[in-house]
Design a protein around this motif. Structure first.
Motif, mmCIF file in Angstrom:
data_model
loop_
_atom_site.group_PDB
_atom_site.id
_atom_site.type_symbol
_atom_site.label_atom_id
_atom_site.label_comp_id
_atom_site.label_asym_id
_atom_site.label_seq_id
_atom_site.Cartn_x
_atom_site.Cartn_y
_atom_site.Cartn_z
ATOM 1 N N ASP A 160 2.660 0.489 3.206
ATOM 2 C CA ASP A 160 3.602 1.888 3.114
ATOM 3 C C ASP A 160 3.595 0.948 1.061
ATOM 4 O OD1 ASP A 160 2.879 3.929 4.272
ATOM 5 O OD2 ASP A 160 4.744 3.174 5.335
ATOM 6 N N ASP A 161 4.372 -0.421 1.528
ATOM 7 C CA ASP A 161 5.587 -0.630 0.060
ATOM 8 C C ASP A 161 4.065 -1.708 -0.388
ATOM 9 O OD1 ASP A 161 7.406 -0.114 1.437
ATOM 10 O OD2 ASP A 161 8.471 -2.324 1.147
ATOM 11 N N VAL A 162 3.780 -2.266 0.334
ATOM 12 C CA VAL A 162 1.782 -2.520 -0.879
ATOM 13 C C VAL A 162 1.210 -1.473 -1.337
ATOM 14 C CG1 VAL A 162 -1.089 -4.101 -0.440
ATOM 15 C CG2 VAL A 162 1.554 -4.395 0.682
ATOM 16 N N ALA A 163 0.709 -0.282 -0.873
ATOM 17 C CA ALA A 163 0.324 0.810 -1.219
ATOM 18 C C ALA A 163 0.670 1.495 -2.522
ATOM 19 C CB ALA A 163 -0.306 1.682 -0.642
ATOM 20 N N ALA A 164 2.164 1.516 -2.295
ATOM 21 C CA ALA A 164 2.563 2.425 -3.296
ATOM 22 C C ALA A 164 2.466 1.435 -4.609
ATOM 23 C CB ALA A 164 4.305 2.683 -3.210
ATOM 24 N N CYS A 165 2.987 -0.194 -4.394
ATOM 25 C CA CYS A 165 3.245 -0.880 -5.696
ATOM 26 C C CYS A 165 1.715 -0.879 -5.939
ATOM 27 C CB CYS A 165 2.957 -1.865 -5.067
ATOM 28 S SG CYS A 165 2.909 -3.761 -6.099
ATOM 29 N N LEU A 166 0.849 -1.023 -5.563
ATOM 30 C CA LEU A 166 -1.617 -0.876 -6.121
ATOM 31 C C LEU A 166 -1.414 0.081 -6.453
ATOM 32 C CD1 LEU A 166 -3.289 -2.929 -3.089
ATOM 33 C CD2 LEU A 166 -2.100 -3.647 -5.223
ATOM 34 N N LEU A 167 -1.267 1.492 -6.189
ATOM 35 C CA LEU A 167 -1.296 2.478 -7.101
ATOM 36 C C LEU A 167 -0.470 2.389 -8.339
ATOM 37 C CD1 LEU A 167 -2.493 5.677 -7.075
ATOM 38 C CD2 LEU A 167 -0.847 6.368 -6.154
ATOM 39 N N SER A 168 0.654 1.977 -8.540
ATOM 40 C CA SER A 168 0.997 2.122 -9.341
ATOM 41 C C SER A 168 0.582 1.370 -10.666
ATOM 42 C CB SER A 168 2.671 2.083 -9.494
ATOM 43 O OG SER A 168 3.113 2.413 -8.400
ATOM 44 N N MET A 169 0.014 0.212 -10.042
ATOM 45 C CA MET A 169 -0.913 -1.196 -10.790
ATOM 46 C C MET A 169 -2.126 -0.168 -11.120
ATOM 47 S SD MET A 169 -1.216 -4.587 -9.274
ATOM 48 C CE MET A 169 0.505 -5.603 -8.289
#
Length: 204
Positions: A160-169
């Motif tokens: 979930d953390d990774v997904a949130a970070c990648l969407l922000s990117m």
């Protein structure tokens, strides 16, 4: 009288929604008007009102439709089997965003940024677009689960953390390219390759 086909109706609707996007790009959400949309569409007033009843409805349909189309274009890269490593997938995603956003008469990137701003004060627009972003974040989460299983992410990584970070990117890339047109997808892809270095260990 010849029968009007579904394809014809869909093409006219897309023509109207493209006019909405072009008007938003040119005048912003606040400055966009039905008169401006009608003028850019090249269609009669009656024809435009046949497909949208007003500016707000047009904006919601135009923003939502673009997001749906982009998600469809990005989906193959997040569901590939086997799934490439994160840097490769992210590079493919930004290149696809750049290609999808190319339009002859407007910048879909700038339209997206206008849409984000408008959604903060337009509950109907937020309701139409937020589920699409949330669904795409879920796809990124599924990819992160696969990367974790493949060893491309640390064992203690939270998908979930990774997904949130990648969407922000990805959203940050859209905003940056809209504001700074000299930013390219190729540049972003090289940056991802540098950031997601396989097997890199943090310094002590």
């Amino acid at each position: 009288m010849p029968r009007v086909t579904d394809a014809y109706l869909a093409a006219r609707r897309n023509q109207v929604l493209d006019a909405v996007r072009a008007c938003v790009d040119r005048d912003g959400l606040q400055g966009a008007t039905m008169e401006g949309i009608i003028g850019l569409s090249g269609l009669s007033t009656g024809t435009v009102y046949k497909y949208i009843r007003g500016k707000d409805e047009g904006v919601e349909a135009a923003m939502g439709g673009a997001l749906d189309g982009l998600t469809t274009a990005l989906l193959p890269y997040l569901t590939a089997d086997p799934l490439p490593p994160p840097a490769e997938v992210m590079g493919q995603l930004v290149r696809t965003v750049e290609t999808f956003a190319r339009r002859e008469t407007y910048s879909l990137l700038r339209v997206a940024v206008h849409g984000w701003s408008a959604a903060l004060s337009n509950p109907a627009l937020l309701e139409r677009t937020a589920p699409v972003y949330r669904g795409f974040r879920d796809l990124l989460r599924d990819a992160a689960v696969t990367w974790k299983e493949d060893g491309a992410l640390p064992g203690d990584a939270d998908p979930d953390d990774v997904a949130a970070c990648l969407l922000s990117m990805l959203m940050g890339h859209v905003a940056q390219q809209a504001l700074l047109p000299d930013t390219s997808a190729a540049q972003q892809a090289r940056g991802y390759a540098a950031l997601f270095v396989s097997g890199a260990s943090p310094r002590a």
